[in-house]
Design an enzyme around this catalytic site. Structure first.
Site, PDB file in Angstrom:
ATOM      1  CD  GLU A  15       6.804   0.707  -6.060  1.00  0.00           C
ATOM      2  OE1 GLU A  15       7.630   0.530  -5.129  1.00  0.00           O
ATOM      3  OE2 GLU A  15       5.752   1.343  -5.910  1.00  0.00           O
ATOM      4  CG  ASP A 200       3.879   4.345  -5.193  1.00  0.00           C
ATOM      5  OD1 ASP A 200       4.192   3.252  -4.700  1.00  0.00           O
ATOM      6  OD2 ASP A 200       3.595   4.471  -6.398  1.00  0.00           O
TER       7      ASP A 200
END
Length: 287
Positions: A15, A200
């Protein structure tokens, strides 16, 4: 499009990609693996951290910020020493998730109920206990939103008057007007839900289009400034998590991803692709 993995590293939950223009380095994290990672001059370096980490952002003074479960910390890149900078979200049981800096170098941090076990296993999200906070260079914290599920995507308009912000629990990307005092107007739905996975992290290109990673959707959606799908970029990973523009001309799109039950060979890799439009640069933390 031609994809390649930037390294052999595979994350449990990759991430937070950040491209540092001055050093031409790529920063990202493995949240579940408790690692902060940097690719500089072709060399991969990893910092092992004591807690789940959601962002790894260089600072103007030469160290970096890492957003851990217990707070925002400074990380000395040479010694790996950690020092607490601030606690943005005091809510017990929450952790950081999305985090980026605006053009003024202020950290915006979205938090959520912790959904990762000590060994990286998934835990259910059962409450909307998350929030959005702004952290100034002097460690002053300003709460902006509350009652969030899974905050993802933080992107600002060029004039600084609007911020795109998403909640994956809703499957929706929102747009907020930023008031003169820095607070946010109520959310206006901007895009979603959509059949190709959940929203996301995202990156914005020089034309104001948003490239949104689609969790469980194996793709990116390039969205017009009006919130329409311009194109679908198919990916060789099951769970892309975020993306950032990098490279000398900001035309390389770096895409983080997570492991998945499908066990595709590139799941968890950071992918790189060349695109036909440059992106907007990341901003370091001003402190």
């Amino acid at each position: 499009m031609s994809f390649h993995a930037v390294s052999a590293h595979r994350a449990q939950l990759g991430e937070g990609p950040f491209w540092d223009v001055p050093t031409q380095a790529l920063y990202w994290v493995d949240i579940a693996g408790k690692q902060a990672l940097r690719l500089l001059d072709g060399q991969l370096q990893a910092w092992r951290l004591p807690e789940h980490v959601s962002a790894f952002i260089p600072c103007e003074r030469g160290d970096a910020l890492v957003t851990l479960s217990s707070g925002v910390y400074r990380l000395d890149l040479a010694s790996a020493a950690l020092s607490l900078f601030c606690v943005a979200d005091p809510h017990a049981g929450n952790r950081g998730n999305e985090a980026r800096c605006d053009a003024q170098g202020r950290l915006w941090l979205g938090t959520m109920q912790n959904n990762i076990g000590e060994h990286g296993e998934d835990l259910p999200v059962t409450r909307r206990s998350g929030g959005l906070f702004r952290v100034d260079a002097d460690a002053r914290v300003t709460p902006l939103l509350h009652g969030l599920g899974i905050p993802n995507t933080l992107l600002w308009s060029d004039d600084g008057r609007q911020v795109h912000f998403g909640d994956s629990l809703d499957g929706t990307l929102y747009r907020h007007a930023i008031q003169a005092n820095g607070q946010l107007d109520p959310a206006q739905p901007w895009f979603g839900p959509h059949g190709r996975g959940g929203p996301d992290g995202s990156a914005m290109d020089s034309q104001g289009y948003i490239w949104n990673a689609r969790w469980n959707g194996s793709c990116l959606l390039r969205l017009t400034p009006d919130g329409e799908v311009d194109r679908i970029v198919e990916l060789p990973v099951s769970r892309p998590t975020s993306c950032v523009f990098g490279g000398p001309d900001l035309t390389t799109l770096y895409i983080t991803s997570a492991a998945s039950p499908l066990e595709h060979p590139l799941d968890g890799a950071v992918l790189a692709i060349e695109v036909d439009v440059p992106g907007k640069p990341c901003h370091r933390f001003a402190g």
